[in-house]
Design a protein around this motif. Structure first.
Motif, PDB file in Angstrom:
ATOM      1  N   GLN A   1     -10.522  12.816   2.732  1.00 18.99           N
ATOM      2  CA  GLN A   1     -11.707  12.200   2.142  1.00 18.99           C
ATOM      3  C   GLN A   1     -12.163  11.006   2.978  1.00 18.99           C
ATOM      4  O   GLN A   1     -13.346  10.845   3.254  1.00 18.99           O
ATOM      5  CB  GLN A   1     -11.432  11.755   0.697  1.00 18.99           C
ATOM      6  N   ARG A   2     -11.223  10.187   3.415  1.00 19.14           N
ATOM      7  CA  ARG A   2     -11.572   9.037   4.255  1.00 19.14           C
ATOM      8  C   ARG A   2     -12.121   9.482   5.603  1.00 19.14           C
ATOM      9  O   ARG A   2     -13.034   8.867   6.140  1.00 19.14           O
ATOM     10  CB  ARG A   2     -10.363   8.124   4.427  1.00 19.14           C
TER      11      ARG A   2
ATOM     12  N   THR B   1       0.839  -1.189   0.000  1.00 20.32           N
ATOM     13  CA  THR B   1       0.000   0.000   0.000  1.00 20.32           C
ATOM     14  C   THR B   1       0.873   1.238   0.000  1.00 20.32           C
ATOM     15  O   THR B   1       1.897   1.303   0.672  1.00 20.32           O
ATOM     16  CB  THR B   1      -0.926   0.036   1.228  1.00 20.32           C
TER      17      THR B   1
ATOM     18  N   LEU C   1      -1.105   7.516   1.769  1.00 21.76           N
ATOM     19  CA  LEU C   1      -2.229   8.318   1.294  1.00 21.76           C
ATOM     20  C   LEU C   1      -1.837   9.783   1.269  1.00 21.76           C
ATOM     21  O   LEU C   1      -1.118  10.269   2.149  1.00 21.76           O
ATOM     22  CB  LEU C   1      -3.437   8.135   2.207  1.00 21.76           C
ATOM     23  N   SER C   2      -2.337  10.479   0.275  1.00 22.92           N
ATOM     24  CA  SER C   2      -2.110  11.916   0.215  1.00 22.92           C
ATOM     25  C   SER C   2      -2.983  12.596   1.266  1.00 22.92           C
ATOM     26  O   SER C   2      -3.919  11.990   1.808  1.00 22.92           O
ATOM     27  CB  SER C   2      -2.464  12.450  -1.175  1.00 22.92           C
TER      28      SER C   2
ATOM     29  N   LYS D   1      -5.190  14.806   0.758  1.00 21.89           N
ATOM     30  CA  LYS D   1      -6.551  14.863   0.222  1.00 21.89           C
ATOM     31  C   LYS D   1      -7.272  13.535   0.447  1.00 21.89           C
ATOM     32  O   LYS D   1      -8.435  13.507   0.840  1.00 21.89           O
ATOM     33  CB  LYS D   1      -6.500  15.190  -1.275  1.00 21.89           C
ATOM     34  N   GLU D   2      -6.572  12.407   0.209  1.00 24.32           N
ATOM     35  CA  GLU D   2      -7.178  11.093   0.407  1.00 24.32           C
ATOM     36  C   GLU D   2      -7.473  10.832   1.881  1.00 24.32           C
ATOM     37  O   GLU D   2      -8.513  10.265   2.224  1.00 24.32           O
ATOM     38  CB  GLU D   2      -6.248   9.996  -0.132  1.00 24.32           C
ATOM     39  N   ARG D   3      -6.558  11.234   2.768  1.00 23.41           N
ATOM     40  CA  ARG D   3      -6.795  11.064   4.205  1.00 23.41           C
ATOM     41  C   ARG D   3      -8.009  11.874   4.640  1.00 23.41           C
ATOM     42  O   ARG D   3      -8.845  11.408   5.414  1.00 23.41           O
ATOM     43  CB  ARG D   3      -5.557  11.492   5.011  1.00 23.41           C
TER      44      ARG D   3
ATOM     45  N   GLU E   1     -15.671  10.514   5.017  1.00 19.59           N
ATOM     46  CA  GLU E   1     -16.507   9.328   4.823  1.00 19.59           C
ATOM     47  C   GLU E   1     -16.816   8.652   6.159  1.00 19.59           C
ATOM     48  O   GLU E   1     -17.945   8.212   6.391  1.00 19.59           O
ATOM     49  CB  GLU E   1     -15.820   8.347   3.877  1.00 19.59           C
TER      50      GLU E   1
END
Length: 179
Positions: free
Chosen positions: A15-16, A5, A8-9, A11-13, A19
């Motif tokens: 976003q998660r 894996t 995470l960027s 932005k991805e962190r 969520e």
């Protein structure tokens, strides 16, 4: 040992995180529930505006829902919609009673209307594009016919422009979770 894996960027962190927070909110009961004394199905018996819900549904050929008791959304959903009881619980979160059923119904009707709008929009745009291709392939040697066809092209392009826009509707807030 190598990790498969990637990191995470930011932005991805984020976003998660969003969520996870949304999932937590969905699972919560509405903050207003503890203050609601009259069950929603009882309230509807005297709400004169209920016909404003049933009439548009009937005009669309959709059987309006009946709220005869205080059963929640889980009691009405088709079994085939869910693989497991956990899926069913997750779908309805903290929605309880007839008011919870109404709240879930609002969201699902919005989802269905949105998807139907996408389908109709895609259909119309595809049909208009086909008509434009037919016009491109047509013999336009007659000046009067060419003028009429060019007017059609302009009109079709205006229609496509109108279909490329979004519609906004304001709705009153119907849930108060996490308040």
């Amino acid at each position: 040992m190598e990790s498969n894996t990637m990191a995470l960027s930011a932005k991805e962190r984020k976003q998660r995180q969003i969520e996870r927070e949304q999932a937590q909110l969905r699972a919560m009961p509405d903050s207003s529930y503890e203050y609601l004394q009259v069950p929603f199905h009882v309230h509807l018996e005297t709400d004169a505006n209920w016909s404003s819900v049933t009439l548009p549904l009937e005009m669309a050929g959709i059987e309006p829902p009946e709220f005869e008791d205080d059963r929640g959304p889980k009691a009405y959903a088709y079994e085939e919609c869910f693989s497991t009881d956990e899926d069913r619980d997750e779908a309805f979160g903290g929605a309880a009673g007839s008011i919870g059923r109404a709240e879930i119904m609002i969201g699902l009707l919005i989802d269905a209307a949105t998807e139907l709008a996408h389908i109709v929009n895609k259909y119309k745009r595809a049909e208009l594009d086909k008509r434009l291709k037919e016009i491109e392939a047509a013999d336009l040697s007659d000046p009067e016919e060419r003028k009429a066809v060019l007017e059609q092209v302009v009109h079709i392009e205006k229609i496509k422009g109108a279909l490329s826009k979004n519609v906004r509707r304001s709705l009153p807030q119907w849930e108060a979770k996490g308040v």
